[in-house]
Write an enzyme that holds these catalytic residues in place. Structure first.
Site, PDB file in Angstrom:
ATOM      1  N   ILE A 112       0.862  -1.170   0.000  1.00  0.00           N
ATOM      2  CA  ILE A 112       0.000   0.000   0.000  1.00  0.00           C
ATOM      3  C   ILE A 112       0.900   1.221   0.000  1.00  0.00           C
ATOM      4  CG2 ILE A 112      -1.799   1.287   1.221  1.00  0.00           C
ATOM      5  CD1 ILE A 112      -1.339  -2.242   2.278  1.00  0.00           C
ATOM      6  N   CYS A 113       0.630   2.150  -0.922  1.00  0.00           N
ATOM      7  CA  CYS A 113       1.345   3.432  -0.950  1.00  0.00           C
ATOM      8  C   CYS A 113       2.858   3.204  -1.037  1.00  0.00           C
ATOM      9  CB  CYS A 113       0.935   4.236   0.277  1.00  0.00           C
ATOM     10  SG  CYS A 113       1.372   5.989   0.240  1.00  0.00           S
ATOM     11  N   THR A 114       3.629   3.857  -0.162  1.00  0.00           N
ATOM     12  CA  THR A 114       5.090   3.794  -0.237  1.00  0.00           C
ATOM     13  C   THR A 114       5.660   2.514   0.350  1.00  0.00           C
ATOM     14  OG1 THR A 114       5.159   5.107   1.799  1.00  0.00           O
ATOM     15  CG2 THR A 114       5.428   6.288  -0.281  1.00  0.00           C
TER      16      THR A 114
END
Length: 324
Positions: A112-114
């Site tokens: 998820i995300c970074t």
């Protein structure tokens, strides 16, 4: 990916300075899904951590993992790594060593995300299509050129790798997993409980600027970039911009492409879109007037450009991001 197994084990990795919304958003999707499934089909939700004790989130809130890394079960259906400052600003040697084997044992793995930077550091995204938060895609491209980074999708599924853009995109990604596992009808019911759309319009593109900050270093190319942004309502051609740079049109076009990584006319169009978006967010000026102020020439042409580049019409953009 329907299988013969009943319970599906979802493992979320925790670490200090994790963005807790990346953790709780997807986990709540699976938890709410469990309410709609018979007990034998429930997701089994677990968290693991590289260190014992409490894990400090980036907000200062603390959570405690269910298990240490070495206690993680072998029958992982989905292994997820969340993002946050701890994912891209800190080294994690234990996770780097643990993740490759855990990912191989998992039927699916993702970020998820970074959180994708932790997968990347462990060598797990080479050759895969993937994505991350729009503000970090260029950093990901530069740091891991063997990955096929896509910039516009909310989430990307490539074989057994699932990655998503920023923060709440983890919810979108988890809903896609639920739809794959248990059908779109159940995923839609979960989305309704969470008051989110099953599929958002426009992908990630509407959320970030198309152009980076304009350089003001006095170089010929920077001088053209600044002039375009400061006089966005004017008409431009390669010849006119070359005159501003005091270069021949041919040399200017080559130098601009090399330094800015887009053609001069692409730069002009992106600058017009970025300026129009600021106006759409801030005021209710009629589209015809706004199109003129931004150099589009007509509202019709502006609508065409917005739909092609942003995936939303100007009116849709104003409804979604306008302050009124």
């Amino acid at each position: 990916m329907q299988g013969t197994k009943t319970h599906k084990t979802v493992v979320m990795v925790l670490f200090n300075d994790v963005l807790l919304l990346d953790v709780t958003g997807p986990m709540d999707v699976f938890s709410i899904t469990n309410r709609m499934l018979p007990p034998e089909k429930h997701y089994r939700l677990l968290t693991v951590s590289e260190h014992p004790g409490w894990v400090r989130g980036s907000s200062g809130l603390k959570v405690q993992a269910d298990l240490p890394l070495h206690g993680c079960p072998s029958d992982i259906d989905l292994l997820l790594v969340p993002g946050g400052p701890g994912a891209y600003g800190t080294r994690h040697p234990q996770l780097n060593e643990w993740l490759p084997d855990a990912a191989r044992r998992a039927r699916r793995f993702g970020a998820i995300c970074t959180g994708i930077f932790l997968l990347a550091d462990a060598g797990l995204i080479d050759g895969y299509r993937c994505t991350t938060h729009w503000n970090y895609v260029e950093r990901l491209k530069r740091g891991y050129p063997a990955a096929r980074v896509e910039t516009e999708q909310i989430y990307v599924i490539d074989r057994n790798l699932i990655t998503s853009g920023g923060i709440t995109a983890g919810i979108d990604m988890a809903l896609a997993v639920v739809a794959e596992d248990h059908g779109k009808d159940i995923a839609l019911e979960v989305a309704k409980v969470l008051l989110v759309a099953m599929k958002r319009q426009g992908g990630q593109t509407p959320y970030g600027p198309l152009l980076a900050a304009v350089p003001r270093d006095g170089s010929a190319i920077a001088r053209v970039q600044a002039y375009v942004v400061d006089h966005i309502d004017q008409a431009y051609s390669i010849s006119r911009m070359a005159e501003i740079a005091a270069m021949s049109p041919r040399n200017f076009a080559r130098a601009f492409q090399r330094e800015v990584n887009m053609t001069p006319m692409q730069y002009v169009q992106n600058a017009r879109i970025d300026h129009a978006r600021k106006l759409l967010e801030a005021c209710d000026v009629p589209l015809k007037v706004l199109a003129s102020r931004c150099g589009f020439g007509s509202a019709r042409h502006m609508r065409k450009v917005f739909n092609e580049r942003i995936g939303l019409s100007p009116n849709q953009y104003r409804q979604q991001f306008g302050g009124g």
